[in-house]
Design a protein around this motif. Structure first.
Motif, mmCIF file in Angstrom:
data_model
loop_
_atom_site.group_PDB
_atom_site.id
_atom_site.type_symbol
_atom_site.label_atom_id
_atom_site.label_comp_id
_atom_site.label_asym_id
_atom_site.label_seq_id
_atom_site.Cartn_x
_atom_site.Cartn_y
_atom_site.Cartn_z
ATOM 1 N N TRP A 158 -2.046 -57.391 2.725
ATOM 2 C CA TRP A 158 -1.463 -56.666 3.844
ATOM 3 C C TRP A 158 -0.459 -57.579 4.546
ATOM 4 C CZ3 TRP A 158 -2.867 -51.585 4.896
ATOM 5 C CH2 TRP A 158 -4.004 -51.111 4.217
ATOM 6 N N ARG A 159 0.708 -57.032 4.876
ATOM 7 C CA ARG A 159 1.746 -57.794 5.556
ATOM 8 C C ARG A 159 1.886 -57.273 6.983
ATOM 9 N NH1 ARG A 159 6.484 -58.052 1.841
ATOM 10 N NH2 ARG A 159 5.013 -59.414 0.753
ATOM 11 N N ILE A 160 1.784 -58.177 7.957
ATOM 12 C CA ILE A 160 1.716 -57.803 9.368
ATOM 13 C C ILE A 160 3.023 -58.134 10.078
ATOM 14 C CG2 ILE A 160 0.382 -58.000 11.505
ATOM 15 C CD1 ILE A 160 -1.273 -57.113 9.052
ATOM 16 N N THR A 161 3.542 -57.166 10.832
ATOM 17 C CA THR A 161 4.710 -57.394 11.679
ATOM 18 C C THR A 161 4.461 -56.756 13.045
ATOM 19 O OG1 THR A 161 5.777 -55.396 10.799
ATOM 20 C CG2 THR A 161 6.381 -57.492 9.790
ATOM 21 N N GLY A 162 4.898 -57.445 14.100
ATOM 22 C CA GLY A 162 4.736 -56.882 15.431
ATOM 23 C C GLY A 162 4.478 -57.955 16.473
ATOM 24 N N ARG A 163 4.116 -57.514 17.684
ATOM 25 C CA ARG A 163 3.871 -58.428 18.801
ATOM 26 C C ARG A 163 2.584 -58.038 19.516
ATOM 27 N NH1 ARG A 163 8.330 -57.641 22.774
ATOM 28 N NH2 ARG A 163 7.365 -59.379 23.912
ATOM 29 N N ALA A 173 -8.027 -70.702 19.620
ATOM 30 C CA ALA A 173 -8.786 -69.990 18.590
ATOM 31 C C ALA A 173 -8.455 -70.477 17.187
ATOM 32 C CB ALA A 173 -8.518 -68.494 18.684
ATOM 33 N N ASP A 174 -9.462 -70.461 16.334
ATOM 34 C CA ASP A 174 -9.296 -70.718 14.901
ATOM 35 C C ASP A 174 -9.335 -69.417 14.109
ATOM 36 O OD1 ASP A 174 -9.615 -73.783 15.028
ATOM 37 O OD2 ASP A 174 -11.428 -73.059 16.035
ATOM 38 N N HIS A 175 -10.211 -68.493 14.541
ATOM 39 C CA HIS A 175 -10.410 -67.221 13.844
ATOM 40 C C HIS A 175 -9.963 -66.066 14.737
ATOM 41 C CE1 HIS A 175 -13.860 -69.174 11.304
ATOM 42 N NE2 HIS A 175 -12.692 -69.762 11.147
ATOM 43 N N HIS A 199 -6.811 -66.654 9.875
ATOM 44 C CA HIS A 199 -7.020 -68.008 10.387
ATOM 45 C C HIS A 199 -5.749 -68.509 11.053
ATOM 46 C CE1 HIS A 199 -7.833 -72.375 10.397
ATOM 47 N NE2 HIS A 199 -9.100 -72.023 10.401
ATOM 48 N N ARG A 200 -5.906 -69.376 12.025
ATOM 49 C CA ARG A 200 -4.754 -69.883 12.769
ATOM 50 C C ARG A 200 -3.755 -70.617 11.874
ATOM 51 N NH1 ARG A 200 -5.424 -71.843 17.295
ATOM 52 N NH2 ARG A 200 -3.377 -72.803 17.396
ATOM 53 N N ASP A 201 -4.197 -71.181 10.742
ATOM 54 C CA ASP A 201 -3.300 -71.923 9.867
ATOM 55 C C ASP A 201 -2.506 -71.032 8.918
ATOM 56 O OD1 ASP A 201 -4.128 -74.298 11.009
ATOM 57 O OD2 ASP A 201 -5.660 -74.690 9.493
ATOM 58 N N SER A 202 -2.749 -69.724 8.940
ATOM 59 C CA SER A 202 -2.010 -68.816 8.068
ATOM 60 C C SER A 202 -0.546 -68.754 8.503
ATOM 61 C CB SER A 202 -2.618 -67.411 8.123
ATOM 62 O OG SER A 202 -3.973 -67.431 7.749
ATOM 63 N N LEU A 230 2.987 -62.105 8.342
ATOM 64 C CA LEU A 230 1.666 -62.675 8.078
ATOM 65 C C LEU A 230 0.997 -61.885 6.951
ATOM 66 C CD1 LEU A 230 -0.963 -64.306 8.767
ATOM 67 C CD2 LEU A 230 -1.469 -62.493 10.434
ATOM 68 N N GLU A 231 0.527 -62.586 5.922
ATOM 69 C CA GLU A 231 -0.114 -61.930 4.787
ATOM 70 C C GLU A 231 -1.626 -62.142 4.847
ATOM 71 O OE1 GLU A 231 1.724 -63.105 1.124
ATOM 72 O OE2 GLU A 231 3.543 -61.927 1.526
ATOM 73 N N ILE A 232 -2.353 -61.033 4.776
ATOM 74 C CA ILE A 232 -3.812 -61.061 4.848
ATOM 75 C C ILE A 232 -4.366 -60.393 3.596
ATOM 76 C CG2 ILE A 232 -5.839 -60.267 6.134
ATOM 77 C CD1 ILE A 232 -4.150 -60.239 8.649
ATOM 78 N N PRO A 233 -5.187 -61.088 2.830
ATOM 79 C CA PRO A 233 -5.782 -60.458 1.646
ATOM 80 C C PRO A 233 -6.707 -59.313 2.044
ATOM 81 C CG PRO A 233 -6.767 -62.598 2.037
ATOM 82 C CD PRO A 233 -5.616 -62.482 2.983
#
Length: 402
Positions: A158-163, A173-175, A199-202, A230-233
């Motif tokens: 999933w690819r995330i865009t927005g604010r 936060a880490d998670h 995760h914050r490092d993504s 941001l890509e989320i599996p």
């Protein structure tokens, strides 16, 4: 109806109160242990958290088999009220927002694999978390139907865009639990949102600013976030596609009520500060505590706090019965938010200049209290919930049972 606490919960209440008295209040009284945002410094927090773990007062909302206390919602009401006798109590016991609500929802709805990765570090105190929902206008706030942050599916990603903004704790936060729109049909009302974990490092997102606020802050502040690919599996999707609104309602129902539990503790602390002052302060030949006008002020706040406790405990009981307790939570949220503000305002008035100064914690509570009528739904929104419930239920609005 039996309002007596069971021996086990009374023991929990007493142990929590004793821990706060012996270990947390002395640290709070030492202003050198405070950080720049008027919260406890992390180096001062760590030994208190370690002691709370050793004493079995750690993570009350988490399952026992993962290291928590596994408390019912009603038992949490008792513990959280005592915990927030200190400004720093909830974070010491790992039951402060937003981790409290995130631990609760992950314990209830995440898969075992997701719990191993995203939940366990929160329970262990090795990570912090944030709930990412609120957006700048014209995006979603109290009305999640207005959420504009998009999640587009590309195969198993999933690819995330927005604010997003006013995301509590994001700076530390880490998670993160993210709510995004996955059904872009403007007519869709109930299945348009989905929840994700990241995760914050993504890569593909950033904190664009920490928003200055009126009151003291949680660790990590209140931040504005920007998402640009941001890509989320899909394995980090929380519940099913389209279940984002359902997850939000499940999480926020209990989270709103745990706010009330903690706020009642702060309201009682404000009362205690006022009582301590008026018991010895004299003017015109009489103690403030002996003046009828002062007694009336204190009695009114005590009355309102007790009403808040009853509303909160009733809502907690209904949640323990498996009910969503939507109107009960809204009633508690409205009343306790108002009561916290009134308790702090009364304490400042009675303590005079000392109350307005930083010599006493009531000014901290006063500034913190102003957010209570806004967070997790403004009071006006909760009054709309109650009006809708009454219009639908009529006299059944006041049913005693579950």
């Amino acid at each position: 109806m039996d309002f007596a606490l069971s021996p086990e919960i009374e023991d929990l209440r007493a142990r929590t109160r004793a821990f706060v008295e012996a270990h947390i209040l002395p640290v709070e009284a030492d202003r050198s242990t405070w950080d720049d945002h008027e919260n406890i410094r992390l180096d001062a927090l760590a030994p208190l958290r370690a002691r709370a773990m050793r004493d079995g007062l750690w993570c009350p909302q988490a399952p026992v088999d993962r290291g928590g206390m596994g408390l019912s919602v009603t038992a949490r009401a008792v513990m959280y009220e005592e915990a927030n006798r200190s400004l720093f109590g909830p974070v010491v016991f790992n039951c402060a927002a937003p981790d409290d609500g995130n631990i609760d929802i992950l314990s209830r709805r995440a898969t075992p694999a997701q719990q191993d990765r995203w939940l366990q570090p929160l329970i262990d105190g090795k990570a912090r978390s944030a709930f990412v929902m609120t957006e700048p206008a014209p995006g979603g706030g109290s009305d999640p139907g207005m959420i504009r942050t998009r999640a587009e599916r590309h195969g198993d990603t999933w690819r995330i865009t927005g604010r997003k903004w006013f995301i509590t704790g994001a700076g530390a936060a880490d998670h993160f639990i993210l709510i995004a729109r996955t059904d872009h049909n403007a007519d869709e009302k109930r299945r348009h949102l989905t929840a994700f974990l990241f995760h914050r490092d993504s890569p593909g997102w950033e904190i664009t600013r920490r928003i200055p606020i009126m009151g003291p802050e949680e660790h990590g502040g209140h931040c504005e976030l920007s998402f640009d690919g941001l890509e989320i599996p899909d394995s980090d999707r929380l519940m099913e596609v389209g279940d984002g609104l359902k997850l939000t309602q499940i999480r926020l129902g209990t989270a709103r009520l745990t706010h009330c539990m903690r706020w009642l503790g702060l309201a009682k602390r404000a009362m205690a500060e006022a009582q301590d002052y008026i018991a010895t302060r004299e003017g015109f030949g009489i103690r403030l505590a002996d003046r009828e006008s002062v007694r009336l002020m204190m009695g009114q706040v005590a009355h309102d706090i007790q009403i808040g406790r009853l509303l909160t405990m009733h809502a907690a009981w209904k949640l323990d019965q498996g009910d969503f307790a939507r109107k009960e939570v809204s009633m508690a949220k409205i009343h306790v938010a108002d009561t916290l503000h009134q308790a702090a305002d009364t304490a400042i008035q009675l303590c005079g200049a000392q109350g307005y100064s930083k010599d006493r914690v009531v000014e901290w509570i006063y500034r913190y209290a102003r957010q209570a009528r806004l967070v997790d739904g403004a009071s006006e929104v909760h009054r709309m919930v109650l009006a809708g419930a009454y219009a639908q239920e009529g006299d059944r609005f006041w049913t005693w049972g579950a």
